[in-house]
Design an enzyme around this catalytic site. Structure first.
Site, short mmCIF file in Angstrom:
data_model
loop_
_atom_site.label_atom_id
_atom_site.label_comp_id
_atom_site.label_asym_id
_atom_site.label_seq_id
_atom_site.Cartn_x
_atom_site.Cartn_y
_atom_site.Cartn_z
N PRO A 16 0.84 -1.20 0.00
CA PRO A 16 0.00 0.00 0.00
C PRO A 16 0.88 1.25 0.00
O PRO A 16 1.79 1.38 0.81
CB PRO A 16 -0.79 -0.13 1.31
CG PRO A 16 0.05 -1.01 2.19
CD PRO A 16 0.78 -1.94 1.27
N MET A 17 0.61 2.16 -0.93
CA MET A 17 1.39 3.40 -1.04
C MET A 17 0.44 4.56 -1.24
O MET A 17 -0.36 4.56 -2.19
CB MET A 17 2.37 3.32 -2.22
CG MET A 17 3.47 2.29 -2.06
SD MET A 17 4.51 2.14 -3.55
CE MET A 17 3.46 1.11 -4.60
N ALA A 18 0.50 5.54 -0.33
CA ALA A 18 -0.39 6.69 -0.42
C ALA A 18 -0.19 7.44 -1.72
O ALA A 18 0.94 7.71 -2.12
CB ALA A 18 -0.14 7.63 0.77
N CYS A 100 3.89 3.53 8.53
CA CYS A 100 4.12 4.77 7.80
C CYS A 100 5.07 5.67 8.58
O CYS A 100 4.85 5.97 9.76
CB CYS A 100 2.81 5.51 7.56
SG CYS A 100 3.01 7.05 6.63
N LYS A 139 0.83 -4.25 9.24
CA LYS A 139 2.05 -3.83 8.55
C LYS A 139 2.82 -2.90 9.49
O LYS A 139 2.26 -1.91 9.98
CB LYS A 139 1.73 -3.11 7.23
CG LYS A 139 2.97 -2.86 6.36
CD LYS A 139 2.59 -2.38 4.97
CE LYS A 139 3.80 -2.42 4.02
NZ LYS A 139 4.87 -1.49 4.38
N ASN A 200 9.21 -6.99 3.31
CA ASN A 200 9.04 -5.77 2.54
C ASN A 200 10.30 -4.91 2.70
O ASN A 200 10.89 -4.87 3.77
CB ASN A 200 7.80 -5.03 3.05
CG ASN A 200 7.53 -3.71 2.37
OD1 ASN A 200 7.17 -2.74 3.02
ND2 ASN A 200 7.69 -3.64 1.07
N GLY A 201 10.68 -4.26 1.60
CA GLY A 201 11.82 -3.34 1.65
C GLY A 201 12.91 -3.68 0.66
O GLY A 201 13.52 -4.76 0.75
N ASP A 202 13.15 -2.78 -0.31
CA ASP A 202 14.26 -2.90 -1.26
C ASP A 202 14.16 -4.12 -2.17
O ASP A 202 15.18 -4.60 -2.68
CB ASP A 202 15.61 -2.96 -0.54
CG ASP A 202 15.96 -1.64 0.13
OD1 ASP A 202 15.28 -0.63 -0.15
OD2 ASP A 202 16.91 -1.61 0.94
N GLY A 224 6.91 -2.37 -3.34
CA GLY A 224 6.36 -1.02 -3.30
C GLY A 224 6.89 -0.16 -4.43
O GLY A 224 6.41 -0.22 -5.56
#
Length: 338
Positions: A16-18, A100, A139, A200-202, A224
């Site tokens: 999920p990305m705003a 976030c 998350k 999650n991440g990179d 993401g």
């Protein structure tokens, strides 16, 4: 891969990305191989539920199931009410945001700021899980800062509360999006709990996805920023995990058609005025590593109608097709002028 009663077609997820993972983009990512997607962060304050912005963020009309809504807030009772509201409006999974890092969110004691108060975290988890009869996921990040990592205790608390799945971004709040993700904490969390854990991440390539799954033993990966402008990354990763081989870059003709489909859906979702303007970032991501992309982006940002924008994008990819049948990243700018 399963979340509650929901079987997922693979273990490659959209983060999920705003301002990014709206319904048209989520649907496109699912169409291109993502096994699961979560909505943009929706406010828990009931006074905002009738706003156009929140209504769009929780709009899942026609979206491939399961439909997951991410909620954010700091009050257990309000978050529980928010979760019920979203389930009543079609959400099949509720995701709680404790990851976030944005200052505006953390200043309200939401997002990753909650990691500083484990008692409150426990109250929120218990309240939301008790409020709904659908799976609730979490998350979060590895901690508030490097000196105060508490992902293990949060993960154990979440499992005790009945959380169905954990997604862990391998950074602290203080890290923001800088530096490199720390996968050792994800590894430790996976070893400490029995519920599914998502890394999650990179994760920016098929090879990196496989490496992270191998190292952490996580059940899935969540992508993401690497999906911005490259929504086909999900099928590329899924194919590599399944076969050990790479898919070729997408055909220019396919991307041209996908862009048309994405933009049409985007305009319909936001309306012409906002749709034109919010589409610019997506178009910029699509072309950023392509020959002539930066010059095109600057020119495209000055267009003032959806029709002009569509025509410009179509013409740009028509020109890309003169360089070859498939997308070619990193070509020198003079190639298009030749």
């Amino acid at each position: 891969m399963k979340i509650g009663p929901h079987f997922l077609r693979n273990n490659v997820f959209v983060a999920p990305m705003a301002g990014v993972t709206d319904r048209p983009f989520r649907q496109l990512c699912k169409q291109l191989g993502a096994g699961y997607a979560v909505s943009e962060m929706a406010a828990s304050d009931p006074r905002l539920w009738a706003s156009e912005k929140t209504a769009r963020r929780i709009n899942h009309d026609g979206e491939m199931e399961p439909k997951a809504v991410q909620i954010a807030g700091a009050d257990p009772a309000i978050l529980a009410t928010c979760a019920k509201f979203n389930v009543d409006h079609g959400a099949q999974i509720i995701d709680i945001n404790m990851g976030c890092p944005v200052k505006k969110v953390c200043n309200s004691w939401c997002g990753s700021a909650l990691l500083q108060n484990e008692r409150l975290v426990g109250e929120i988890l218990d309240a939301v899980v008790a409020a709904v009869d659908v799976p609730v996921t979490l998350k979060f990040r590895t901690g508030w800062n490097r000196e105060n990592r508490n992902a293990l205790s949060i993960a154990r608390m979440a499992q005790e509360s009945g959380i169905a799945m954990l997604t862990l971004h391998g950074r602290t709040r203080a890290d923001g999006y800088g530096g490199e993700a720390e996968y050792e904490t994800i590894t430790a969390v996976k070893a400490a709990v029995s519920i599914p854990v998502v890394a999650n991440g990179d994760i920016t390539s098929p090879e990196k996805a496989k490496h992270v799954l191998d190292v952490t033993k996580a059940d899935a990966v969540m992508i993401g920023r690497a999906a911005q402008g490259r929504p086909w990354i999900f099928r590329e990763i899924e194919h590599f995990l399944r076969t050990g081989t790479h898919l070729p870059p997408p055909l220019v003709s396919e991307v041209r058609a996908l862009m048309n489909e994405h933009l049409q859906a985007h305009y319909a979702f936001y309306g012409e005025y906002m749709g034109l303007r919010t589409a610019r970032k997506h178009i910029g991501w699509y072309v950023r590593d392509l020959s002539g992309g930066e010059v095109f982006r600057q020119r495209m940002n000055r267009l003032e109608s959806c029709e002009e924008q569509l025509a410009a994008v179509d013409a740009y990819f028509e020109l890309q097709s003169t360089l070859g049948d498939r997308l070619q990243y990193g070509l020198p700018e003079e190639k298009l002028a030749a």
